[in-house]
Design a protein around this motif. Structure first.
Motif, PDB file in Angstrom:
ATOM      1  N   THR A  74       1.141  -1.433   0.123  1.00  0.00           N
ATOM      2  CA  THR A  74      -0.302  -0.049   0.178  1.00  0.00           C
ATOM      3  C   THR A  74       1.290   1.480  -0.074  1.00  0.00           C
ATOM      4  O   THR A  74       1.378   1.163   0.986  1.00  0.00           O
ATOM      5  CB  THR A  74      -1.320   0.088   1.058  1.00  0.00           C
ATOM      6  N   TYR A  79      -1.981   1.001  -4.984  1.00  0.00           N
ATOM      7  CA  TYR A  79      -1.595  -0.937  -4.804  1.00  0.00           C
ATOM      8  C   TYR A  79      -1.311  -0.825  -4.707  1.00  0.00           C
ATOM      9  O   TYR A  79      -0.983  -0.951  -6.376  1.00  0.00           O
ATOM     10  CB  TYR A  79      -3.073  -0.899  -3.991  1.00  0.00           C
ATOM     11  N   ARG A 102      -5.470   4.140  -5.905  1.00  0.00           N
ATOM     12  CA  ARG A 102      -5.938   3.931  -4.999  1.00  0.00           C
ATOM     13  C   ARG A 102      -7.950   5.037  -4.468  1.00  0.00           C
ATOM     14  O   ARG A 102      -8.846   4.312  -4.653  1.00  0.00           O
ATOM     15  CB  ARG A 102      -5.294   4.405  -4.031  1.00  0.00           C
TER      16      ARG A 102
END
Length: 123
Positions: A74, A79, A102
């Motif tokens: 993350t 991601y 994201r």
């Protein structure tokens, strides 16, 4: 589904920026889609082979009798999903590497869709 179709399916996941099918023994990509100037998928795929190898070494050292389903990295704006291909079916050491924005993605849905692609992929 073949590699090209699998990569196209992955790129249809909301927020997808790039995807690669990678052999973690060699670090080489079998195919890529997306990416761009700021995301060199070949370099990222090769680098993530080290992530997979490292986790497998640790699991071996701990004598864990389990397999890796996926690995999530993350970042503030992205991601990075690493989905290991079922080694019994694929008879090799492959993973799908998917980069998502994201802001435009749903992580749970992306993991579900990546799992479906992995299940249908034949190499």
């Amino acid at each position: 589904m073949n590699i090209d179709t699998a990569l196209k399916e992955c790129m249809s996941i909301a927020g997808a920026v790039g995807v690669a099918l990678v052999d973690y023994e060699s670090g080489m990509s079998l195919g890529t889609s997306g990416g761009g100037d700021w995301l060199n998928l070949e370099l990222a795929a090769a680098g993530n082979t080290e992530v997979v190898r490292s986790k497998l070494r640790v699991m071996g050292a701990l004598s864990l009798k389990d397999t890796i389903e996926d690995i999530l990295i993350t970042l503030h704006r992205q991601y990075h999903l690493i989905r290991l291909i079922d080694s019994v079916k694929a008879k090799s050491s492959l993973f799908l590497y998917l980069v998502l924005e994201r802001e435009n993605s749903n992580l749970a849905l992306a993991r579900h869709q990546l799992k479906r692609v992995e299940a249908d992929l034949y190499v």
